[in-house]
Design an enzyme around this catalytic site. Structure first.
Site, PDB file in Angstrom:
ATOM      1  CD  GLN A   1     -12.286 -84.412  23.195  1.00 50.28           C
ATOM      2  OE1 GLN A   1     -11.247 -84.199  23.811  1.00 50.28           O
ATOM      3  NE2 GLN A   1     -13.016 -85.503  23.409  1.00 50.28           N
TER       4      GLN A   1
ATOM      5  N   GLY B   1     -10.681 -85.805  14.801  1.00 45.90           N
ATOM      6  CA  GLY B   1     -11.942 -86.373  14.326  1.00 45.90           C
ATOM      7  C   GLY B   1     -12.972 -86.559  15.414  1.00 45.90           C
TER       8      GLY B   1
ATOM      9  CB  CYS C   1     -11.371 -81.539  13.147  1.00 46.46           C
ATOM     10  SG  CYS C   1     -11.753 -82.755  14.428  1.00 46.46           S
TER      11      CYS C   1
ATOM     12  NE  ARG D   1     -11.114 -76.856  15.516  1.00 42.14           N
ATOM     13  CZ  ARG D   1     -10.109 -76.220  14.936  1.00 42.14           C
ATOM     14  NH1 ARG D   1     -10.085 -76.108  13.611  1.00 42.14           N
ATOM     15  NH2 ARG D   1      -9.131 -75.699  15.651  1.00 42.14           N
TER      16      ARG D   1
END
Length: 593
Positions: free
Chosen positions: A506, A462, A459, A465
């Site tokens: 996240q 990294g 993404c 997503r």
């Protein structure tokens, strides 16, 4: 063996067949009590779209298959034949494989139910993670079909008055679908029993009061029952403000485990490599980082790229299976790292790239364009990339790229870039269907390429997503391999990938989305299985014996184990005189022995 949840204490042969045919795959199996010989058991195995039933004898001294190896426990017998492929055979030599345990449905969706857990494991959990009044419920190992309430009764240091860790275990009997603790009131469900004793504490014979103050929740779940778990996690958590849901509670617990994953990141911190990191504090762990091997020997930092290898760590029982899918989790390219990115893709023989971000989002660069325009060719350092064609699907763009080393045309290979374009700038997609369709296409492409290397996923940083896509894909692969009744553990899977790249997954929203995606996948899969079974089984008489009766009785050795075929469902009955139990009796069927 870590689980005995393949044991189904309250089902008939007909119900076993229905479970295996509608929820299992070839190689799925379960064990159940024998209806014809109380005290004995039956092993039911799905093979070639049908079900074989094998009688297990319990002599009082040992368990066996009416001959062959002898075992002290039912679990040891099942474990032996799972681990020793080829030992379980029909008369004609056909192997009966025990691959995937079809787990018994949990008696409750409450998170305090831990399923198959030993007394020692319960004590360890309650001592390490619980406090005074913490409790859990688990399956009884000594009395299959019953349960155990394990309660921590020591102080918050885990000690009783004598200074020792104190956990009390109370047997819960299940008789005639009612639950009790050996006397007193009987309850319709485990939940009713637990709620009663939360309000009315039990008292031990020595006077200790068993207070059920707070549950010690599990994160393990039978995949087929994920809808119930999602419903539980959507309830308000037991917090003081009563506004947090179970998803928040579970994710926060996971976040608190990050201190256990403080691995070194020295290479990313080196002064010479700092400009290769998109975010100065999001760095690869040294022990899993991708090391580039074709750099300038006079430039020691030419081996660095902000990327980590992610290896799924789940048990597989398949023989001759392809190597497990692995991933490379990496950041979105910077202008000065594009050359290194293509060096990595070539070195690792990666054939599929998954891009989960737009080049620019909310006015900020998330990833520089690292591929040429359609039909164009471009050199990136020592690597050459040709964009053969692009095709647009509803949620993504697929690019067919040809990658080779400059001056070495014979090294050219095809790389497929799947660019997911519809992840919103804020939050997560409202419908997981698009992501699942996307991952299905990625899976089929990866499977179709012989000896393909890791799937590259990126993404911007990294981790967010990227971690979400990888975790969903890992969980779906487990379900593909083991069937819808396998155990999955979302937090444990995230913890596993976080041990290989810091910060994967996240936000709580991403965490919840993983559950929603797996739930959507399971629901779709179950609908498809049900429709397939309706069309295949309607009026169809099936058997897994494909040879004549003469073939069954020929040969020098008795089979290990003898087995019986599945008869037409309309003729279900049992004959206790038969050595090998089946749910029906085929006309003039003789014993295999």
């Amino acid at each position: 063996m870590t689980s005995r949840r393949w044991f189904h204490p309250n089902i008939t042969g007909v119900e076993a067949e229905n479970l295996l045919l509608t929820r299992g795959v070839d190689g799925s199996f379960l064990a159940r009590p024998s209806k014809s010989n109380p005290g004995d058991f039956t092993l039911s195995v799905r093979r070639n779209g049908a079900v074989t039933h094998i009688k297990i004898q319990n002599t009082g001294d040992y368990y066996d298959l009416y001959g062959g190896e002898k075992f002290a426990t039912l679990a040891e017998l099942v474990q032996y034949y799972m681990e020793h492929h080829g030992q379980l055979k029909e008369k004609n030599g056909d192997v009966i494989e025990l691959k995937y345990p079809l787990n018994c449905a949990d008696p409750t969706s409450e998170r305090w139910f831990h399923g198959h857990l030993s007394g020692k494991e319960a004590e360890k959990l309650l001592t390490e993670k619980g406090k005074h009044g913490s409790f859990l419920v688990r399956e009884s190992q000594s009395h299959p079909g019953d349960f155990v309430l394990s309660v921590r009764t020591g102080d918050d240091k885990g000690e009783s008055n004598d200074g020792k860790s104190k956990v009390t275990h109370v047997m819960i009997r299940c008789q005639e679908l009612k639950y009790d603790v050996g006397g007193g009131e009987r309850f319709d469900s485990l939940t009713d029993l637990v709620e009663h004793y939360k309000k009315n504490p039990m008292v031990e014979t020595l006077g200790t009061v068993l207070q059920l103050k707070q549950p010690l929740n599990t994160t393990r779940i039978n995949a087929a029952e994920i809808e119930s778990r999602v419903r539980e996690l959507s309830k308000l958590a037991e917090t003081t403000d009563k506004v947090k849901q179970g998803f928040w509670e579970e994710f926060e617990t996971l976040q608190q485990q990050e201190c256990k994953l403080l691995y070194s990141r020295k290479e990313g911190q080196r002064q010479e490599n700092k400009n290769k990191n998109r975010y100065k504090n999001i760095l690869p762990f040294d022990h899993t980082r991708v090391v580039l091997h074709d750099g300038d020997p006079n430039e020691p930092v030419s081996d660095y790229i902000n990327a980590n290898i992610i290896m799924p760590e789940f048990e597989t029982k398949c023989n001759n299976s392809k190597p497990k899918k692995s991933y490379i989790a990496t950041q979105g390219c910077l202008q000065n790292t594009v050359n290194d990115f293509w060096r990595m893709v070539f070195q690792e023989n990666s054939r599929v790239i998954v891009m989960t971000t737009k080049e620019v989002e909310r006015g900020k660069s998330k990833c520089v364009k690292y591929w040429p325009d359609e039909y164009a060719l471009k050199e990136y350092g020592v690597m050459r990339v040709r964009n053969v064609k692009e095709s647009a699907a509803h949620d993504y763009t697929l690019r067919e790229l040809k990658l080779s080393k400059v001056g070495q045309g014979n090294t050219e290979r095809t790389v497929w870039q799947y660019h997911f374009r519809t992840w919103p700038d804020h939050g997560v997609p409202s419908d997981p269907g698009g992501v699942l369709d996307f991952l299905e296409e990625v899976h089929h492409k990866q499977e179709s390429i012989m000896d393909a290397g890791p799937v590259v996923v990126h993404c911007s940083a990294g981790i967010g997503r990227t971690g979400t896509f990888i975790v969903i894909d890992i969980l779906i692969d487990i379900i593909r391999e083991k069937g819808v009744d396998c155990d999955i553990d979302v937090p444990k899977t995230i913890q596993m990938v976080r041990s290989q790249r810091s910060g994967m997954v996240q936000t709580e929203a991403q965490y919840r989305f993983i559950y929603m995606a797996v739930q959507h996948y399971i629901e779709t899969l179950q609908r498809r299985i049900e429709e397939e079974q309706k069309s295949k089984r309607k009026g169809h008489e099936y058997t897994n014996i494909k040879y004549s009766l003469a073939d069954q009785t020929s040969g020098d050795q008795s089979p290990l184990p003898p087995c019986t075929p599945t008869p037409p469902c309309a003729e279900m009955r049992e004959d206790s005189a038969r050595v090998y139990e089946n749910v029906g009796l085929m006309q003039q069927q003789k014993s295999f022995r």
